[in-house]
Structures are given as structure tokens and as C-alpha cells.
Enzyme design. Sequence first.
Site, mmCIF file in Angstrom:
data_model
loop_
_atom_site.group_PDB
_atom_site.id
_atom_site.type_symbol
_atom_site.label_atom_id
_atom_site.label_comp_id
_atom_site.label_asym_id
_atom_site.label_seq_id
_atom_site.Cartn_x
_atom_site.Cartn_y
_atom_site.Cartn_z
ATOM 1 N N LYS A 89 0.838 -1.210 0.000
ATOM 2 C CA LYS A 89 0.000 0.000 0.000
ATOM 3 C C LYS A 89 0.870 1.255 0.000
ATOM 4 C CE LYS A 89 -3.826 -2.453 2.076
ATOM 5 N NZ LYS A 89 -4.509 -2.908 3.298
ATOM 6 N N GLN A 134 -4.657 -1.382 9.518
ATOM 7 C CA GLN A 134 -4.623 -2.724 8.922
ATOM 8 C C GLN A 134 -5.244 -3.755 9.871
ATOM 9 O OE1 GLN A 134 -3.460 -3.500 5.771
ATOM 10 N NE2 GLN A 134 -4.199 -5.559 6.196
ATOM 11 N N ASP A 171 -10.876 3.227 3.790
ATOM 12 C CA ASP A 171 -11.229 1.798 3.747
ATOM 13 C C ASP A 171 -12.757 1.625 3.669
ATOM 14 O OD1 ASP A 171 -9.531 -0.326 3.607
ATOM 15 O OD2 ASP A 171 -9.197 -0.514 5.768
#
Length: 301
Positions: A60, A104, A127
Site C-alpha cells: 500500500k 490494517q 477503507d
Amino acid sequence: MSHDSTMQSGQRIDGVAVARAVRDDVAREVAALKAKGITPGLTVVIVGEDPASQSYVKSKEKASVEAGMKGETIRLSEETPQAELEALIDRLNADPTVHGILVQSPLPKHMDANTVVRRIAPNKDVDGFHPVNVGKLLIGEKDGFAPCTPAGVQELLVRYGISTTGKDVVIVGRSNIVGKPMASLLMQQGAGGDCTVTVCHSRTRDLAAHTRRADIVIAALGRPESITGDMIRPGAVVIDVGISRVDDPTDKRGYRLVGDVHYESAAKVASHITPVPGGVGPMTIAMLLKNTVRAARQAGA
Ligand code: NDP
């Protein structure tokens, strides 16, 4: 993307190429924002040492830097108290150079993921898991953020020119990160939407009866190769979100990656099909970058 009518089996949907195209578009938009003095910034927070998660966050950061963004990874130890993670999120929420924040998963067992995701400012939740963004997606407000994997599936359909209007879609799986937001996206009015959506799960009676009448089947059940060709209507579009490791002594790694669809049998009947790897997988990071650049644009507007 072109359609190849001469092929015997279904056209393979190339997620690597589509992800590259999305990332190129993002890079162009980043350059335009930079010219106005805004450098989009994505901060990824990882807690603990899980090797798969470490590799995801590296990808990422690399992808965001390649697109010209400020990519940053903050690593916290496994024992970090939740209050410390929350204080960090508060600091990132207040930092005007950070436009996207991603924590995460999975988090260590002593942490409550629901509380952590609610701590992220919704306008930085790239997200798309904050309840505000989940709600905005459902009611069709376009300034929220959709979760990256289902958004990537929709992008694949759109960029391949696969019409969704009026189509019967069967989604197998009802998780909060794939199945439910996938249904929300495809039932909305407009391009890439207007579908009639059925969501199946482990309590569904006669799964094959549902998948066999679908124009588009989206498999996200986490059961390797369980959707077989006999469950697909000839000419249907098959999208495989699943990704699992199965033992394979003939592979030098000792395993290979497979999806939730039995590719060989399904490709014989489908009009279009995504492979694993190289289908939906590469789209997830591309859509994360797309969400982040929009977060930066919206913050600067
Ligand atoms: P979950 O395990 O959270 O959800 C699986 C869903 O499938 C559940 O709703 C479950 O039903 C349903 N299900 C399980 N077994 C069956 C069955 N036999 N028949 C019908 N439905 C069934 O998985 P995720 O949504 O997180 O992930 C699904 C797959 O997608 C995984 O392989 C995962 O690795 C992959 N994935 C890939 C991503 C990417 O490419 N970037 C990102 C995210 C996921 P119930 O609710 O009743 O338990």
C-alpha cells in the site's frame, strides 16, 4: 477493454491491466492536485508483526508513493494499548497533510476493532468501514467511501463495458467487507448499478438454484473452488473475490493461490471470468488510492 467473440471459453478479465489504468488515472489526478499545492497523503497503521499484514502494508505504501502521494506507514508493537492507538488516530484525524487513514486488520486480540474504526474521521476513512460511510453507501450519497474490494469489482465491470442495468446478480457471501457493500453498490441507481441483487450465505437453501439463474455471479465465500461450472448459467459473468492457499507439492512454494470459483469448469460456460490471482485482487489497492485522492480533493474543496 475489448470483447473477443472468437474465444471458445469466457473472456478472462485482466485485473492487473485495469488496476494499472486506475492507478494511472490516480497519478494524473495527484499531479493536478499537487499543482494546486495539495499532496494527497495516505497513512497506514499496523499493529503487530503478522507477516501477511506486513506485506500488505508495504504494497500500500509503495503504491501510494508510485502514484505521487505522501505514503506513510506507522508500525506499533503487538502490546500497544488500545488508548495509544486511539490517540494516534486522533492525531492523524487532526493532521491536514493526512487525507486517508487505514488501520490494517486484523488487530491484536486485546483491541476492539469496532471502536478503532469508529475513531477514524469518516472523511479520512478510505477503507470505507466507518458506519457513516456504510450508511452513505446504502443511501447513495456519493461523498462517502465504499470498501475497496467491492468497489474494485464494480470498477472491473464498468471498465469492461459489462452492462449491469436490470441484471440479476447473485452475491455469495454477506461479510461487511465484501458481500454486503457489494450488494449496496450494485443496487444503487446509475452506471455500474441498477442490478436486481440476491445475497446468499451459509444458510441459503439450494445455492446452485440461485447462481444458475444469475447474469452475474460474485463469489466471496472463502471456500476454495466451490462454485463450479455446473452452477453457472451459460453466458453469465463470473467474478471471483476469493483467495485461498491450497497445498501444491508441484509448486516451488508448496502452495498455490485459488479462488472460490473452480476456474476451469466455470470458464467453459461464462462469457467473462476473473482469474485468481490477477483478477479482483489487484483492484483493492487501486481503489484505495482512488479513495485517497478523492479524500484529498474533497478536503481541499
Ligand atoms: P467471510 O468469511 O467474512 O465471509 C464469508 C461469507 O460466505 C459469509 O457470509 C458466509 O455465510 C458465506 N459462506 C460461507 N460458506 C458458504 C457456503 N458454503 N455457501 C454459501 N455461503 C457461504 O469472508 P470475506 O468476505 O472476508 O472473504 C471472502 C473471500 O474473499 C475470502 O477468500 C477472502 O480471502 C477473499 N477476499 C479477497 C480480497 C481481495 O481480493 N482483495 C479482500 C477481501 C476478501 P455466513 O454469513 O452465514 O457465515
